[in-house]
Design a protein around this motif. Sequence first.
Motif, mmCIF file in Angstrom:
data_model
loop_
_atom_site.group_PDB
_atom_site.id
_atom_site.type_symbol
_atom_site.label_atom_id
_atom_site.label_comp_id
_atom_site.label_asym_id
_atom_site.label_seq_id
_atom_site.Cartn_x
_atom_site.Cartn_y
_atom_site.Cartn_z
ATOM 1 N N ASP A 70 57.450 -87.817 87.044
ATOM 2 C CA ASP A 70 57.869 -86.981 85.930
ATOM 3 C C ASP A 70 56.584 -86.073 85.585
ATOM 4 N N SER A 71 56.743 -85.066 85.108
ATOM 5 C CA SER A 71 55.673 -84.142 84.809
ATOM 6 C C SER A 71 54.700 -84.745 83.692
ATOM 7 N N PRO A 72 55.095 -85.176 82.604
ATOM 8 C CA PRO A 72 54.083 -85.997 81.874
ATOM 9 C C PRO A 72 53.263 -87.030 82.717
ATOM 10 N N ALA A 73 53.834 -87.836 83.515
ATOM 11 C CA ALA A 73 53.166 -88.924 83.926
ATOM 12 C C ALA A 73 52.355 -88.144 85.240
ATOM 13 N N ARG A 74 52.595 -87.028 85.771
ATOM 14 C CA ARG A 74 51.612 -86.455 86.713
ATOM 15 C C ARG A 74 50.631 -85.732 86.069
ATOM 16 N N LYS A 75 50.865 -85.194 84.621
ATOM 17 C CA LYS A 75 49.695 -84.699 83.870
ATOM 18 C C LYS A 75 48.648 -85.671 83.451
ATOM 19 N N ALA A 76 49.358 -86.868 83.161
ATOM 20 C CA ALA A 76 48.324 -87.917 82.757
ATOM 21 C C ALA A 76 47.510 -88.325 83.632
ATOM 22 N N MET A 77 48.092 -88.575 84.847
ATOM 23 C CA MET A 77 47.405 -89.061 85.960
ATOM 24 C C MET A 77 46.203 -87.973 86.461
ATOM 25 N N ILE A 78 46.659 -86.620 86.702
ATOM 26 C CA ILE A 78 45.604 -85.802 86.825
ATOM 27 C C ILE A 78 44.505 -85.734 86.025
ATOM 28 N N LYS A 79 44.821 -85.822 84.599
ATOM 29 C CA LYS A 79 43.747 -86.073 83.433
ATOM 30 C C LYS A 79 42.845 -87.296 83.931
ATOM 31 N N ASN A 80 43.541 -88.591 84.234
ATOM 32 C CA ASN A 80 42.764 -89.874 84.350
ATOM 33 C C ASN A 80 41.957 -89.880 85.845
ATOM 34 N N ILE A 81 42.483 -89.086 86.716
ATOM 35 C CA ILE A 81 41.580 -89.035 87.986
ATOM 36 C C ILE A 81 40.179 -88.199 87.787
ATOM 37 N N GLN A 82 40.069 -87.703 86.496
ATOM 38 C CA GLN A 82 38.787 -86.881 86.346
ATOM 39 C C GLN A 82 37.603 -87.928 86.177
ATOM 40 N N GLU A 83 38.130 -89.012 85.606
ATOM 41 C CA GLU A 83 37.199 -90.045 85.314
ATOM 42 C C GLU A 83 37.760 -91.417 85.817
ATOM 43 N N PRO A 84 37.926 -91.599 87.294
ATOM 44 C CA PRO A 84 39.038 -92.721 87.614
ATOM 45 C C PRO A 84 38.520 -93.861 87.246
ATOM 46 N N ALA A 85 39.659 -94.819 86.872
ATOM 47 C CA ALA A 85 39.276 -96.086 86.441
ATOM 48 C C ALA A 85 40.413 -96.939 87.439
ATOM 49 N N GLN A 86 39.959 -97.995 87.413
ATOM 50 C CA GLN A 86 40.967 -99.104 88.597
ATOM 51 C C GLN A 86 42.387 -98.950 88.207
ATOM 52 N N SER A 87 42.823 -98.742 87.208
ATOM 53 C CA SER A 87 44.330 -98.694 86.797
ATOM 54 C C SER A 87 44.918 -97.275 86.841
ATOM 55 N N CYS A 88 44.132 -96.378 87.245
ATOM 56 C CA CYS A 88 44.561 -94.823 87.200
ATOM 57 C C CYS A 88 45.905 -94.427 87.855
ATOM 58 N N PHE A 89 46.105 -95.141 88.924
ATOM 59 C CA PHE A 89 47.472 -95.122 89.675
ATOM 60 C C PHE A 89 48.484 -95.980 89.369
ATOM 61 N N ASP A 90 48.260 -97.006 88.498
ATOM 62 C CA ASP A 90 49.297 -97.951 88.310
ATOM 63 C C ASP A 90 50.655 -97.367 87.657
ATOM 64 N N GLU A 91 50.609 -96.553 86.873
ATOM 65 C CA GLU A 91 51.668 -96.094 86.056
ATOM 66 C C GLU A 91 52.484 -95.519 87.476
ATOM 67 N N ALA A 92 51.874 -94.550 88.077
ATOM 68 C CA ALA A 92 52.633 -93.843 89.137
ATOM 69 C C ALA A 92 53.286 -94.736 90.378
ATOM 70 N N GLN A 93 52.265 -95.808 90.575
ATOM 71 C CA GLN A 93 52.813 -96.804 91.350
ATOM 72 C C GLN A 93 54.196 -97.612 91.017
ATOM 73 N N ARG A 94 54.148 -97.764 89.521
ATOM 74 C CA ARG A 94 55.438 -98.297 89.017
ATOM 75 C C ARG A 94 56.686 -97.525 89.216
ATOM 76 N N ILE A 95 56.355 -96.356 88.883
ATOM 77 C CA ILE A 95 57.324 -95.188 88.951
ATOM 78 C C ILE A 95 58.139 -94.957 90.494
ATOM 79 N N ILE A 96 57.275 -94.915 91.224
ATOM 80 C CA ILE A 96 57.531 -94.784 92.435
ATOM 81 C C ILE A 96 58.094 -96.147 93.169
ATOM 82 N N TYR A 97 57.725 -97.137 92.954
ATOM 83 C CA TYR A 97 58.590 -98.405 93.229
ATOM 84 C C TYR A 97 60.105 -98.397 92.673
ATOM 85 N N MET A 98 60.165 -98.181 91.414
ATOM 86 C CA MET A 98 61.288 -98.223 90.728
ATOM 87 C C MET A 98 62.257 -97.137 91.676
ATOM 88 N N HIS A 99 61.570 -96.005 92.029
ATOM 89 C CA HIS A 99 62.599 -94.898 92.687
ATOM 90 C C HIS A 99 62.860 -95.445 94.013
#
Length: 126
Positions: A70-99
């Motif tokens: 979803d758009s809010p998750a995408r925006k948050a990830m785009i923001k997070n990857i500006q200063e990447p952390a080890q967990s920056c893809f965790d939420e998107a991975q969880r969403i994709i797994y559920m889909h």
Amino acid sequence: SQSFEKRITSKYGPMIYKTYLKTEHSDENVEFWLACEALRRSRHRGKGFLWPGNLKSYIQPQAPKKINIDSPARKAMIKNIQEPAQSCFDEAQRIIYMHMERDSYPRFLESKFYQELKNSIQTNGN
């Protein structure tokens, strides 16, 4: 048939599932999930955070292999990857797994592709 978790973590399961997802034009989901798993494994081996530049290509709004989040998750990830952390893809991975688990995996189990594969394995014993 296997549970989704067993299928996606088995030796050949991801390849078989990806082949099916190509027929639905959604193979980017399993590719993204597998890339996240590779990142997670590298962290657990003590290699620190290895920036997976190709993962960016799954979340950019105009990416050819854009994942379905979803758009809010995408925006948050785009923001997070500006200063990447080890967990920056965790939420998107969880969403994709559920889909995949809730949407495409049940269709996979009912698909002609899976039924033919299952019959072939039972017939040939491989």
